[in-house]
Scaffold this motif. Structure first.
Motif, PDB file in Angstrom:
ATOM      1  N   HIS A  88      57.835 -26.429  17.598  1.00 28.40           N
ATOM      2  CA  HIS A  88      56.600 -26.800  18.286  1.00 28.40           C
ATOM      3  C   HIS A  88      55.484 -25.834  17.880  1.00 28.40           C
ATOM      4  O   HIS A  88      55.623 -24.635  17.981  1.00 28.40           O
ATOM      5  CB  HIS A  88      56.801 -26.772  19.800  1.00 28.40           C
ATOM      6  N   ILE A  89      54.413 -26.381  17.397  1.00 26.63           N
ATOM      7  CA  ILE A  89      53.262 -25.591  16.957  1.00 26.63           C
ATOM      8  C   ILE A  89      52.107 -25.882  17.900  1.00 26.63           C
ATOM      9  O   ILE A  89      51.878 -27.010  18.300  1.00 26.63           O
ATOM     10  CB  ILE A  89      52.857 -25.970  15.511  1.00 26.63           C
ATOM     11  N   GLN A  90      51.375 -24.858  18.245  1.00 21.89           N
ATOM     12  CA  GLN A  90      50.209 -25.032  19.100  1.00 21.89           C
ATOM     13  C   GLN A  90      49.144 -25.848  18.366  1.00 21.89           C
ATOM     14  O   GLN A  90      48.954 -25.704  17.169  1.00 21.89           O
ATOM     15  CB  GLN A  90      49.627 -23.656  19.485  1.00 21.89           C
ATOM     16  N   PRO A  91      48.444 -26.730  19.102  1.00 18.63           N
ATOM     17  CA  PRO A  91      47.359 -27.491  18.476  1.00 18.63           C
ATOM     18  C   PRO A  91      46.319 -26.554  17.857  1.00 18.63           C
ATOM     19  O   PRO A  91      46.224 -25.396  18.220  1.00 18.63           O
ATOM     20  CB  PRO A  91      46.773 -28.283  19.649  1.00 18.63           C
ATOM     21  N   ASP A  92      45.557 -27.092  16.949  1.00 11.38           N
ATOM     22  CA  ASP A  92      44.492 -26.353  16.259  1.00 11.38           C
ATOM     23  C   ASP A  92      45.025 -25.269  15.329  1.00 11.38           C
ATOM     24  O   ASP A  92      44.352 -24.282  15.066  1.00 11.38           O
ATOM     25  CB  ASP A  92      43.485 -25.763  17.254  1.00 11.38           C
ATOM     26  N   TYR A 110      48.585 -26.151  10.406  1.00 12.43           N
ATOM     27  CA  TYR A 110      49.521 -27.274  10.295  1.00 12.43           C
ATOM     28  C   TYR A 110      48.919 -28.535  10.928  1.00 12.43           C
ATOM     29  O   TYR A 110      48.907 -29.602  10.320  1.00 12.43           O
ATOM     30  CB  TYR A 110      50.854 -26.911  10.961  1.00 12.43           C
ATOM     31  N   HIS A 111      48.414 -28.411  12.150  1.00 15.20           N
ATOM     32  CA  HIS A 111      47.818 -29.562  12.813  1.00 15.20           C
ATOM     33  C   HIS A 111      46.532 -30.009  12.124  1.00 15.20           C
ATOM     34  O   HIS A 111      46.220 -31.209  12.102  1.00 15.20           O
ATOM     35  CB  HIS A 111      47.578 -29.274  14.300  1.00 15.20           C
ATOM     36  N   GLU A 112      45.793 -29.078  11.567  1.00 14.22           N
ATOM     37  CA  GLU A 112      44.598 -29.444  10.799  1.00 14.22           C
ATOM     38  C   GLU A 112      44.985 -30.270   9.570  1.00 14.22           C
ATOM     39  O   GLU A 112      44.303 -31.245   9.230  1.00 14.22           O
ATOM     40  CB  GLU A 112      43.818 -28.196  10.399  1.00 14.22           C
ATOM     41  N   ALA A 113      46.091 -29.894   8.914  1.00 13.25           N
ATOM     42  CA  ALA A 113      46.563 -30.656   7.748  1.00 13.25           C
ATOM     43  C   ALA A 113      47.018 -32.052   8.165  1.00 13.25           C
ATOM     44  O   ALA A 113      46.715 -33.043   7.485  1.00 13.25           O
ATOM     45  CB  ALA A 113      47.698 -29.909   7.051  1.00 13.25           C
ATOM     46  N   LEU A 114      47.722 -32.155   9.301  1.00 11.27           N
ATOM     47  CA  LEU A 114      48.127 -33.477   9.806  1.00 11.27           C
ATOM     48  C   LEU A 114      46.907 -34.322  10.161  1.00 11.27           C
ATOM     49  O   LEU A 114      46.877 -35.525   9.886  1.00 11.27           O
ATOM     50  CB  LEU A 114      49.030 -33.335  11.031  1.00 11.27           C
ATOM     51  N   GLY A 167      56.780 -16.462   2.809  1.00 17.40           N
ATOM     52  CA  GLY A 167      55.664 -15.845   3.506  1.00 17.40           C
ATOM     53  C   GLY A 167      54.469 -16.743   3.737  1.00 17.40           C
ATOM     54  O   GLY A 167      53.528 -16.360   4.406  1.00 17.40           O
ATOM     55  N   ALA A 168      54.509 -17.958   3.190  1.00 14.56           N
ATOM     56  CA  ALA A 168      53.382 -18.880   3.361  1.00 14.56           C
ATOM     57  C   ALA A 168      53.806 -20.049   4.238  1.00 14.56           C
ATOM     58  O   ALA A 168      54.935 -20.521   4.162  1.00 14.56           O
ATOM     59  CB  ALA A 168      52.919 -19.399   2.010  1.00 14.56           C
ATOM     60  N   GLN A 169      52.890 -20.493   5.065  1.00 13.64           N
ATOM     61  CA  GLN A 169      53.168 -21.640   5.917  1.00 13.64           C
ATOM     62  C   GLN A 169      52.915 -22.914   5.138  1.00 13.64           C
ATOM     63  O   GLN A 169      51.971 -23.002   4.345  1.00 13.64           O
ATOM     64  CB  GLN A 169      52.291 -21.591   7.165  1.00 13.64           C
ATOM     65  N   GLY A 170      53.777 -23.907   5.350  1.00 14.66           N
ATOM     66  CA  GLY A 170      53.627 -25.177   4.660  1.00 14.66           C
ATOM     67  C   GLY A 170      53.948 -26.337   5.578  1.00 14.66           C
ATOM     68  O   GLY A 170      54.287 -26.144   6.750  1.00 14.66           O
ATOM     69  N   ILE A 171      53.829 -27.524   5.030  1.00 16.97           N
ATOM     70  CA  ILE A 171      54.176 -28.729   5.761  1.00 16.97           C
ATOM     71  C   ILE A 171      55.382 -29.359   5.072  1.00 16.97           C
ATOM     72  O   ILE A 171      55.354 -29.621   3.878  1.00 16.97           O
ATOM     73  CB  ILE A 171      52.975 -29.702   5.848  1.00 16.97           C
ATOM     74  N   HIS A 186      55.158 -28.738   1.117  1.00 17.45           N
ATOM     75  CA  HIS A 186      53.834 -28.745   0.496  1.00 17.45           C
ATOM     76  C   HIS A 186      52.943 -27.715   1.171  1.00 17.45           C
ATOM     77  O   HIS A 186      53.071 -27.456   2.368  1.00 17.45           O
ATOM     78  CB  HIS A 186      53.206 -30.139   0.634  1.00 17.45           C
ATOM     79  N   PRO A 187      51.998 -27.148   0.422  1.00 14.18           N
ATOM     80  CA  PRO A 187      51.082 -26.174   1.027  1.00 14.18           C
ATOM     81  C   PRO A 187      50.158 -26.860   2.034  1.00 14.18           C
ATOM     82  O   PRO A 187      49.809 -28.034   1.880  1.00 14.18           O
ATOM     83  CB  PRO A 187      50.291 -25.622  -0.165  1.00 14.18           C
ATOM     84  N   LEU A 188      49.782 -26.122   3.051  1.00 13.53           N
ATOM     85  CA  LEU A 188      48.900 -26.682   4.082  1.00 13.53           C
ATOM     86  C   LEU A 188      47.512 -27.017   3.542  1.00 13.53           C
ATOM     87  O   LEU A 188      46.826 -27.876   4.093  1.00 13.53           O
ATOM     88  CB  LEU A 188      48.778 -25.713   5.257  1.00 13.53           C
ATOM     89  N   ASN A 189      47.106 -26.361   2.479  1.00 13.78           N
ATOM     90  CA  ASN A 189      45.773 -26.636   1.931  1.00 13.78           C
ATOM     91  C   ASN A 189      45.785 -27.734   0.861  1.00 13.78           C
ATOM     92  O   ASN A 189      44.806 -27.927   0.160  1.00 13.78           O
ATOM     93  CB  ASN A 189      45.147 -25.355   1.381  1.00 13.78           C
ATOM     94  N   MET A 190      46.876 -28.470   0.787  1.00  8.51           N
ATOM     95  CA  MET A 190      46.955 -29.584  -0.159  1.00  8.51           C
ATOM     96  C   MET A 190      45.906 -30.632   0.240  1.00  8.51           C
ATOM     97  O   MET A 190      45.777 -30.957   1.422  1.00  8.51           O
ATOM     98  CB  MET A 190      48.354 -30.192  -0.104  1.00  8.51           C
TER      99      MET A 190
END
Length: 153
Positions: A2-6, A9-13, A49-53, A104-108
Motif C-alpha cells: 500500500h502506497i500513500q496517494p500523491d 508511483y500514484h503520479e505514474a498511474l 535503490g530506485a522505485q519503479g512500477i 519499469h521506471p516511474l518516470n517512463m
C-alpha cells in the motif's frame, strides 16, 4: 504494497490513466487494468535503490504436474527476451499459476507505459495459448532446442 496517494508511483498511474482515457482515481484504487480480457496488475517496487512500477499478468495455471520439458522451456524463455517481450515468467506466490512480470521506471513516459501494458497483456495471452495447446508436448521437447520463433507476440 500500500502506497500513500500523491507518491511518484500514484503520479505514474495517474499519467497512465489519463493517457488511455481512464479515471486516475479508479486506476489508483484498483491497481489493475484489463486489456483484451487479460488483467495487468500494478504495484510499486524498489529495485537497485530506485522505485519503479511493476506490471504483472497472470498467464494461467501450470499443467499438473508440470512436465520437465515445460519447466525447462519456461526457464529458457527467461533468457531469451524476445519470447517474453523482455518480461520475466515466474510462479505466483503460493500458487501454481504462471505469471509474466516487468518492471519499469516511474518516470517512463505515459505513452510508453501504456504500450508496455498492452505488450505484456498480449504476451501473456500468447503464452497461455501456447501452454493450452501443449507447447511442451512434442516428442523432442526434452532433447532438442525449442523453436521460439513461433511464439513471438
Amino acid at each position: 504494497m500500500h502506497i500513500q496517494p500523491d507518491t511518484p508511483y500514484h503520479e505514474a498511474l495517474a499519467a497512465l490513466a489519463l493517457e488511455i482515457g481512464l479515471d486516475p482515481g479508479d486506476l489508483a484504487e484498483r491497481e489493475e487494468l484489463v486489456i483484451d480480457a487479460v488483467a495487468v496488475g500494478f504495484s510499486a517496487r524498489r529495485h537497485a535503490g530506485a522505485q519503479g512500477i511493476e506490471m504483472v499478468c497472470k498467464v494461467g495455471p501450470l499443467p499438473q504436474p508440470p512436465s520437465l520439458s515445460l519447466l525447462r522451456l519456461l526457464l529458457q524463455a527467461n533468457t531469451l527476451g524476445f519470447v517474453t517481450a523482455g518480461a520475466t515468467l515466474g510462479l505466483q506466490h503460493n500458487a501454481d499459476a504462471l505469471v509474466l512480470a516487468s518492471l519499469h521506471p516511474l518516470n517512463m513516459p505515459p505513452v510508453a507505459l501504456a504500450r508496455a501494458c498492452r505488450t505484456l497483456a498480449e504476451t501473456a495471452a500468447v503464452w497461455l495459448l501456447a501452454i493450452d495447446q501443449g507447447l511442451d508436448q512434442t516428442d523432442t521437447a526434452a532433447t532438442e532446442p525449442q523453436d521460439f520463433s513461433r511464439m513471438t507476440p
